[in-house]
Enzyme design. Structure first.
Site, PDB file in Angstrom:
ATOM      1  N   ASP A 264       3.023  -7.746  -6.238  1.00  0.00           N
ATOM      2  CA  ASP A 264       2.363  -7.231  -5.025  1.00  0.00           C
ATOM      3  C   ASP A 264       1.866  -8.304  -4.060  1.00  0.00           C
ATOM      4  OD1 ASP A 264       2.820  -4.580  -5.355  1.00  0.00           O
ATOM      5  OD2 ASP A 264       0.864  -4.102  -6.239  1.00  0.00           O
TER       6      ASP A 264
ATOM      7  N   LYS B 250       6.530 -10.707  -2.297  1.00  0.00           N
ATOM      8  CA  LYS B 250       7.797 -11.430  -2.431  1.00  0.00           C
ATOM      9  C   LYS B 250       8.965 -10.697  -1.775  1.00  0.00           C
ATOM     10  CE  LYS B 250       7.229 -11.255  -6.874  1.00  0.00           C
ATOM     11  NZ  LYS B 250       5.852 -10.714  -6.861  1.00  0.00           N
ATOM     12  N   THR B 251       9.055  -9.405  -2.058  1.00  0.00           N
ATOM     13  CA  THR B 251      10.195  -8.643  -1.536  1.00  0.00           C
ATOM     14  C   THR B 251      10.079  -8.461  -0.026  1.00  0.00           C
ATOM     15  OG1 THR B 251      10.383  -7.563  -3.671  1.00  0.00           O
ATOM     16  CG2 THR B 251      11.543  -6.528  -1.834  1.00  0.00           C
TER      17      THR B 251
ATOM     18  N   HIS C 291      10.299  -4.598 -11.734  1.00  0.00           N
ATOM     19  CA  HIS C 291      10.181  -3.710 -12.889  1.00  0.00           C
ATOM     20  C   HIS C 291       9.761  -4.487 -14.131  1.00  0.00           C
ATOM     21  CE1 HIS C 291      14.026  -5.181 -14.221  1.00  0.00           C
ATOM     22  NE2 HIS C 291      14.526  -4.883 -13.039  1.00  0.00           N
TER      23      HIS C 291
HETATM   24  P1  GDP Z   1       6.080  -8.023  -4.485  1.00  0.00           P
HETATM   25  O1  GDP Z   1       5.671  -7.201  -5.659  1.00  0.00           O
HETATM   26  O2  GDP Z   1       5.526  -9.410  -4.586  1.00  0.00           O
HETATM   27  O3  GDP Z   1       7.549  -8.000  -4.206  1.00  0.00           O
HETATM   28  O4  GDP Z   1       5.328  -7.392  -3.209  1.00  0.00           O
HETATM   29  P2  GDP Z   1       5.884  -6.409  -2.086  1.00  0.00           P
HETATM   30  O5  GDP Z   1       6.745  -7.139  -1.122  1.00  0.00           O
HETATM   31  O6  GDP Z   1       6.457  -5.208  -2.733  1.00  0.00           O
HETATM   32  O7  GDP Z   1       4.523  -6.065  -1.305  1.00  0.00           O
HETATM   33  C1  GDP Z   1       3.434  -5.448  -1.968  1.00  0.00           C
HETATM   34  C2  GDP Z   1       2.556  -4.753  -0.947  1.00  0.00           C
HETATM   35  O8  GDP Z   1       1.942  -5.688  -0.076  1.00  0.00           O
HETATM   36  C3  GDP Z   1       3.306  -3.774  -0.047  1.00  0.00           C
HETATM   37  O9  GDP Z   1       2.491  -2.655   0.191  1.00  0.00           O
HETATM   38  C4  GDP Z   1       3.506  -4.560   1.226  1.00  0.00           C
HETATM   39  O10 GDP Z   1       3.636  -3.771   2.370  1.00  0.00           O
HETATM   40  C5  GDP Z   1       2.237  -5.396   1.284  1.00  0.00           C
HETATM   41  N1  GDP Z   1       2.462  -6.665   1.997  1.00  0.00           N
HETATM   42  C6  GDP Z   1       3.459  -7.544   1.755  1.00  0.00           C
HETATM   43  N2  GDP Z   1       3.357  -8.586   2.600  1.00  0.00           N
HETATM   44  C7  GDP Z   1       2.288  -8.383   3.372  1.00  0.00           C
HETATM   45  C8  GDP Z   1       1.676  -9.112   4.434  1.00  0.00           C
HETATM   46  O11 GDP Z   1       2.100 -10.193   4.818  1.00  0.00           O
HETATM   47  N3  GDP Z   1       0.567  -8.559   4.999  1.00  0.00           N
HETATM   48  C9  GDP Z   1       0.073  -7.370   4.603  1.00  0.00           C
HETATM   49  N4  GDP Z   1      -1.002  -6.916   5.232  1.00  0.00           N
HETATM   50  N5  GDP Z   1       0.610  -6.662   3.598  1.00  0.00           N
HETATM   51  C10 GDP Z   1       1.710  -7.144   2.991  1.00  0.00           C
HETATM   52 MG    MG Z   2       9.122  -7.216  -5.279  1.00  0.00          MG
END
Ligand code: GDP
Ligand code: MG
Length: 394
Positions: A21, A24-25, A85
């Site tokens: 979260d 990264k994605t 996952h």
């Molecule tokens: P991952 O688990 O690292 O791949 O994280 P995700 O890309 O799925 O992002 C997790 C959550 O953080 C999602 O709800 C995104 O919309 C939010 N998020 C990701 N990047 C940012 C950012 O730069 N700013 C804000 N405010 N939220 C972000």
């Molecule tokens: Mg991810």
């Protein structure tokens, strides 16, 4: 016929790592979007096309676990974003084993978390020498002091685990706002890419060594046969050459009758390439992930070795309790995952989380290993230790 792959720029394998979260994605999608809007050869890959289980992905034979492809003015990148996952760390190890560099994503809101540390430990051990930090979600910080504080903390963390924390570039980004097209944040993505271009050197490709490619995926292409995919670790392979597939069971000998990268045919695969190799006369069940494709006779699989390990503490995502002799975790080498029994050094009864140790390991199945190779020890979803092979026994 399909267009041939043309080598115009140096190719590097990079990836995003960091706590769940932290973005990264989102950042991966933002990179492709910002680059696509710059013109040139890049295309946008949306979040939901990156963040899904590997079995859902059927696009082309070389696109496996969320590999996206893009290029900057000077380089061509394959970028792996490990899916969110349960098998995250497993995929991270597979990915990390092939990475020339990585973007460590740290949320400016949360700072370093257990998985941030876990990934830094693994990166160090599995041979990812060059990191660039994306201090993400910078849009949420209304206070520069907070960003400064998190940056300092991340630099200290990197130094503690053997990186040059003072020299690692830290770029304050917002993947989400960049994805939404806000110019300030779009610019920061370009700054991040410039830092990657500059800070991650083109690795020396070991072209003169015998060909070796760990198998990441096995696919059947109707009417053509069995294809294995992976990142070429060393050497070169031309269409028509004989190869051996070894490890985990009986060896299989075959001829590479086709080579592709990112869906484009090529005459020769070389170290650093993401390649798909079509194997003549091989049935799908005869080869599997975790084996390696190599020059016949160049590598022998082994079951026993000695290693130095760092046992992760709970704060690094590891165990809370010690382990003793005869402990039997899973050993992750490159793309393989094999059970092994642990023997401790003379006079050592237990090894505690946070400690360094010397182990002797006997694997349940033979695999290709050599001194210097990094690995992870896991138990269920916990990363117990990260290690390096010091000596192959038999
Ligand atoms: P991952 O688990 O690292 O791949 O994280 P995700 O890309 O799925 O992002 C997790 C959550 O953080 C999602 O709800 C995104 O919309 C939010 N998020 C990701 N990047 C940012 C950012 O730069 N700013 C804000 N405010 N939220 C972000
Ligand atoms: Mg991810």
């Amino acid at each position: 016929t399909k267009q041939q792959y043309v080598r115009t720029k140096p190719h590097l394998n990079i990836g995003t790592m960091g706590h769940v979260d932290h973005g990264k994605t989102t950042l991966t999608a933002a990179i492709t979007k910002v680059l696509a809007e710059q013109g040139g050869n890049n295309s946008y890959v949306a979040f939901d096309r990156i963040d899904r289980a590997p079995e859902e992905i059927e696009r082309g034979i070389t696109i496996t676990i969320a590999h996206v492809e893009y290029e900057t003015a000077t380089r061509h990148y394959a970028h792996v974003d490990m899916p969110g996952h349960a098998d995250y760390v497993k995929n991270m190890i597979t990915g990390a084993a092939q990475l020339d560099g990585a973007v460590l994503v740290v949320s400016a809101q949360d700072g370093a978390m257990p998985q941030t540390r876990e990934h830094v430990v693994l990166a160090r051990r599995i041979g990812v020498e060059h990191l660039v930090v994306a201090l993400n979600k910078a849009d949420l910080a209304d206070d520069e002091d907070l960003l400064d504080l998190v940056e300092l903390e991340v630099r200290e963390l990197l130094t503690r685990y053997g990186f040059d924390g003072d020299a690692v570039p830290v770029v304050r980004v917002s993947g989400l706002r960049a994805l939404e097209g806000e110019p300030l944040w779009t610019h920061r993505i370009l700054d991040l890419l410039a830092a990657v271009d500059e800070h991650v050197p083109i690795p020396p490709r070991r072209l003169d060594l015998p060909f070796l490619m760990p198998i990441e995926n096995v696919l059947t292409i109707t009417g053509r046969g069995t294809v294995v995919t992976g990142a070429v670790e060393q050497g070169t392979l031309a269409v028509g050459e004989t190869v051996e597939v070894i490890g985990l069971g009986p060896a299989v000998t075959s001829v590479a009758t086709g080579l592709e990268t990112f869906g484009k045919p090529m005459e020769r695969a070389e170290a650093g390439d993401n390649a798909a190799v079509l194997l003549r006369g091989v049935k799908r069940g005869e080869v599997r992930r975790g084996q390696v494709v190599c020059l016949p006779g160049s590598v022998r699989p082994h079951t026993r070795f000695r290693a130095d390990v760092h046992v992760l503490s709970a704060a690094e995502g590891g165990r809370r309790t010690p382990f003793a002799a005869n402990y039997r975790p899973q050993f992750h080498f490159r793309t393989s995952d094999v059970v092994g029994a642990v023997t401790l050094a003379e006079g050592i009864a237990v090894v505690r989380p946070g400690e360094a140790a010397e182990l002797t390991v006997e694997l349940g199945l033979p695999i290709a290993i050599s001194p210097g190779l990094g690995f992870a020890m896991r138990e269920g979803r916990l990363t117990v230790a990260a290690g390096t092979v010091t000596e192959v026994l038999d």
